[in-house]
Design an enzyme around this catalytic site. Structure first.
Site, PDB file in Angstrom:
ATOM      1  CD  GLN A 102      -3.067   0.353  -0.017  1.00  0.00           C
ATOM      2  OE1 GLN A 102      -3.115  -0.838  -0.303  1.00  0.00           O
ATOM      3  NE2 GLN A 102      -3.779   1.258  -0.667  1.00  0.00           N
TER       4      GLN A 102
ATOM      5  CD  GLU B   7      -8.240   2.666   0.163  1.00  0.00           C
ATOM      6  OE1 GLU B   7      -8.608   2.648  -1.017  1.00  0.00           O
ATOM      7  OE2 GLU B   7      -7.130   3.098   0.526  1.00  0.00           O
ATOM      8  CG  HIS B   8      -7.039  -1.535   1.565  1.00  0.00           C
ATOM      9  ND1 HIS B   8      -6.561  -0.326   1.109  1.00  0.00           N
ATOM     10  CD2 HIS B   8      -7.657  -2.118   0.503  1.00  0.00           C
ATOM     11  CE1 HIS B   8      -6.868  -0.181  -0.164  1.00  0.00           C
ATOM     12  NE2 HIS B   8      -7.532  -1.242  -0.566  1.00  0.00           N
TER      13      HIS B   8
ATOM     14  CG  HIS C   9     -50.141  18.450   1.847  1.00  0.00           C
ATOM     15  ND1 HIS C   9     -49.742  19.656   1.326  1.00  0.00           N
ATOM     16  CD2 HIS C   9     -49.110  17.584   1.623  1.00  0.00           C
ATOM     17  CE1 HIS C   9     -48.537  19.538   0.824  1.00  0.00           C
ATOM     18  NE2 HIS C   9     -48.114  18.293   0.978  1.00  0.00           N
TER      19      HIS C   9
ATOM     20  CG  ASP D  30      -5.490  -3.204  -4.381  1.00  0.00           C
ATOM     21  OD1 ASP D  30      -6.528  -2.754  -3.860  1.00  0.00           O
ATOM     22  OD2 ASP D  30      -4.358  -2.735  -4.180  1.00  0.00           O
TER      23      ASP D  30
ATOM     24  CG  HIS E 145      -1.246   2.767  -3.983  1.00  0.00           C
ATOM     25  ND1 HIS E 145      -1.668   2.563  -5.277  1.00  0.00           N
ATOM     26  CD2 HIS E 145      -1.705   1.719  -3.278  1.00  0.00           C
ATOM     27  CE1 HIS E 145      -2.360   1.428  -5.344  1.00  0.00           C
ATOM     28  NE2 HIS E 145      -2.399   0.902  -4.131  1.00  0.00           N
TER      29      HIS E 145
END
Length: 847
Positions: free
Chosen positions: A673, A742-743, A835, A776, A676
């Site tokens: 990770q 996220e992960h 109404h 992924d 990235h």
């Protein structure tokens, strides 16, 4: 605590400014900052008509301004640089909700311009900015607010900002309000006589407790002298008969608005009627020493030691230096206190001989505390043990220390923290993500978005040539895509096919084809059914990596959901082509168009459409800050009528590991990770691991990182990453849920048993043989996941992301007979007669 804040608008009378300074700070526009004097506490207001100059802002703060008020568009220039307690944000009602948590934490409060003083709305704003001071500036400056409005506004927790043109020292009129009337408006008293307890203090020390009335407060504000309300004799002007008068410097209100504090300079024998400085007895400590020295300065007999000190500067200087040296040599607590007392005596003697009081010293300390810039602070050469650095000259002021440089050959290591040894504040810091400069980026990307919106394809072609260095003749490829654009090595094609099949199988299982039908009461049937979003735009980043996997993760659920138009956007290569891997995926998922553009220009084309680019209804996909900012911009533009998938930030992984974990596996997961980008977020949460076990993981991180092609990215991202040591799986899971990664990768004994405890995560990877890489690419789950802690509120992309749900209801006549009276009652309760009529007319027709 302020009751209200005046803001200087135009020419303001000096007498009015002096009176306003007694009841709190004054807001001064930057253009007039040099013309209002510096005796009062000032907030400097920078508006959009002012050019931003950080050095000038720092200079104002260094010179004693309490705060600066900065427009939201400039907030990113000061957040993290200036102390939060010295910054207020200037907002309009329209952008009040656009303040990010980071920006909010970088300021002590907000000043919101509002068209009208809507108390309910302002109350909701005060609740939204809980923990921040909320100041409200009405745009209508033609008439002052009523005392009722001031009182009710202050009770919401907001502080009213009043233009000085609406304030007067005279009686309140329809055009102006007396400054004292505005000050007392929100005050409350729990006494039957309506008086306010008032603490009188000098130099931070209490002189006594008295009482104030509305009349005495008003006279004090205007006169600047101590005026109180005697419970026996009425209005009491302090010192009128005794000569022990007071100069009132400041009037402060307590947090409950029911008591006051007068900060004064006391003259004469003292505050108390017994001719003592305080009603609580004689002064002590430094205050007593000061009084004694002041008396000795006037009447010390010749030949006395104190007389010698006052009249022999050389002796006094020698004693100060002697006592300072003895203080430096003192070691025990008692010795330090004894020598410090001697130094204070001689230092205060020096001060009194020069006409300097303790109050003057405290004011100097306060002024220095307000300085934002700091010098290095080395001792002068004659005092320093090492003079080499000092002789190089004074260091340049800096706003923040520079980060330590990265050493190329140094081990690639993470930072380690022990959760059990951290304060709650420090723990909260570990949960924070890097600053996302969304407001700044939106301002930068807006011209790009506007250009594409106005000029369409022509702007796209120019911007693609500028940013992607690709000169195109057309912006879009339409199917059928030419075979040459999808030529792949057989192994890559086969891998994509397997990944496509797995992702499709998992996402196809998520579809909701059946209609939900519920009879809520006899004759009343409600239903819900899913429909695909007709036109979707899928952004596939280019940048430092080719990402056909992202095209799969976005394209497959769109295909499965039944979206009629799938427009895939991705930056072209310099030769104007798209990577064959991405083109092949576009073919597999049935893309209706491939837009050869990236960044904000691609998002704008998808949002508004051009001559060749189809407009879409929803935009999906990750990207850099330009892409994220453009997505945020267009989703808030009603002309675009487009939504986005979720907020996006740098990639994240959190790995939980205990003694059963393989150090090489853990290190590999962290690095997968971290590669990235340099802003990737990587966290290892160790569970009761020994120092050696943690060191083994660190050695693996370093060794594997040096063997990988993206080592320079890893060197920077890993240096910012964390190791958080915990003592149990429960503590580790709790930290992970707070972090909301996220992960999430679980390297624990019986890993699958801990999945039930996971509350916040984008996707979970369970056990030693489930690397994040599988999710992924090809396991079947989606890798477009919430980052930046948004896993608390958002799901990752899934089939339902590409669908919308429609509800329907069908009511029979008998059903309306049962439900209709309920609806009529509720509509009448809300005052919506039409109404109610829509039901009544049917009920009457059925009679």
């Amino acid at each position: 605590m302020s009751v209200y804040l005046p803001i200087v608008d135009g020419q303001t009378d000096d007498a009015l400014l002096q009176c306003l300074a007694r009841i709190g700070p004054i807001i001064v526009p930057a253009l007039h900052a040099g013309s209002t004097g510096s005796s009062s506490s000032r907030y400097i207001l920078l508006d959009h008509e002012t050019s931003f100059d950080l050095e000038e802002v720092v200079r104002w703060l260094d010179q004693g301004a309490e705060k600066v008020i900065i427009p939201l568009a400039w907030a990113t220039e000061v957040v993290g640089i200036l102390p939060p307690e010295r910054v207020l944000l200037l907002l309009d009602v329209a952008n009040a909700s656009a303040v990010s948590e980071k920006v909010r934490n970088g300021a002590s409060g907000v000043l919101i311009k509002t068209p009208a003083l809507d108390l309910d709305f302002i109350g909701s704003l005060a609740r939204f900015f809980t923990g921040s001071a909320v100041h409200v500036l009405p745009m209508d400056t033609s008439i002052p607010p009523s005392t009722y409005t001031i009182r009710e506004l202050r009770r919401t927790g907001a502080i009213l900002v009043l233009p000085s043109s609406l304030l007067t020292l005279s009686t309140s009129t329809a055009q102006q309000i007396n400054i004292a009337d505005a000050f007392v408006a929100p005050l409350v008293s729990d006494r039957t006589d309506g008086l306010y307890p008032t603490v009188v203090s000098e130099d931070g020390k209490s002189l006594g407790l008295v009482y104030s009335s509305v009349e005495s407060i008003k006279e004090t504000i205007v006169s600047g002298t101590g005026v109180y309300q005697s419970r026996k004799h009425g209005l009491w002007r302090k010192g009128e008969t005794s000569g022990a008068t007071q100069q009132v410097l400041n009037i402060r209100v307590d947090c409950d608005l029911d008591s006051l504090e007068f900060d004064v300079i006391q003259y004469g024998a003292g505050f108390c009627h017994l001719n003592t400085p305080s009603c609580f007895g004689q002064a002590r400590g430094l205050a007593s020493l000061q009084k004694t020295l002041q008396s000795r300065l006037e009447s010390a007999p010749e030949g006395s030691y104190t007389y010698r000190l006052f009249n022999d500067p050389a002796l006094l200087r020698a004693k100060i230096m002697e006592e300072a040296d003895e203080l430096c040599r003192a070691e025990t607590k008692e010795e330090v206190a004894f020598e410090a007392a001697d130094l204070f005596y001689f230092a205060l003697t020096k001060c009194i001989s020069s006409g300097v009081t303790i109050a003057d010293i405290e004011r100097s300390l306060d002024k220095k505390a307000k300085k934002v810039t700091r010098r290095k602070g080395d001792a002068k050469p004659q005092w320093a043990e090492k003079v080499a650095e000092s002789t190089a000259g004074p260091s340049k002021p800096s706003l923040a220390p520079a980060p330590p440089p990265l050493v190329e050959d140094a081990p690639i290591k993470m930072r380690t923290y022990d959760l059990s040894q951290l304060s709650p504040e420090a723990r909260s810091q570990l949960l924070r993500r890097p600053v996302l400069k969304s407001e700044e980026m939106i301002a930068k990307v807006k011209p790009i978005v506007d250009d594409v919106r106005k000029r369409g394809d022509a702007a796209l072609l120019e911007l693609t040539a500028k940013f992607d260095k690709a000169k195109l003749t057309t912006t879009v490829e339409f199917p059928p895509f030419v075979p040459e654009s999808m030529q792949l090595e057989p192994a890559i094609r086969e891998a994509i096919d397997v990944a496509y099949a797995n992702v499709r199988k998992f996402h196809a299982a998520q579809t909701q084809d059946s209609t939900l039908v519920v009879e809520t009461m006899p004759g009343v049937v409600c239903s819900r059914f899913a429909r695909p979003i007709a036109r979707v735009g899928l952004y596939v980043p280019g940048g430092t990596a080719i990402l056909p996997s992202t095209a799969l993760m976005l394209g497959v659920p769109a295909q499965v959901a039944g979206c009629k138009e799938i427009v895939l956007a991705t930056p072209p290569r310099p030769d104007g082509t798209i990577s064959p891997e991405v083109m092949y995926v576009a073919h597999l998922v049935g893309a209706s168009a491939v837009l050869k553009a990236g960044g904000g220009q691609a998002v704008a084309a998808l949002a508004y459409g051009t001559e060749t680019v189809p407009k879409v209804d929803k935009i999906f996909g990750p990207g850099n800050q330009w892409v994220t900012a453009a997505k945020m911009l267009v989703q808030n533009d009603t002309d675009a009528l487009v939504s986005i998938d979720m907020p996006a930030g740098p990639s994240e992984v959190l790995v939980i590991a205990d003694a059963t974990a393989n150090p090489a596996f853990v290190a590999a997961d962290l690095l997968s990770q971290a590669e990235h980008g340099i802003d990737s977020q990587v966290v290892l949460v160790s569970v009761n691991l020994s120092d050696e076990a943690v060191a083994a993981i660190e050695r693996e991180v370093d060794a594997q990182a040096h063997a990988l092609p993206r080592v320079e990215i890893l060197r920077q991202s890993v240096a910012k990453s964390l190791i958080v040591r915990t003592s149990s799986p429960e503590e580790a899971i709790t930290f992970s849920n707070d972090y909301a990664p996220e992960h999430l990768i679980i390297h624990l004994e019986n890993a699958s048993s801990w999945v039930a405890a996971v509350q916040n995560a984008g996707s979970v990877f369970v056990g030693p043989f489930t690397p994040e890489s599988c999710g992924d690419y090809a396991s079947g789950t989606n890798h477009t996941l919430p980052t930046n802690g948004y896993a608390r509120q958002f799901s990752g992309v899934n089939t339902l992301s590409f669908q919308k749900h429609i509800t329907s209801q069908e009511i029979t006549a008998d059903g309306l007979r049962g439900l209709g009276p309920v609806v009529v009652t509720l509509a009448d309760c809300e005052g919506l007669g039409a109404h109610a009529n829509a039901v009544r007319i049917r009920l009457l027709a059925m009679q």
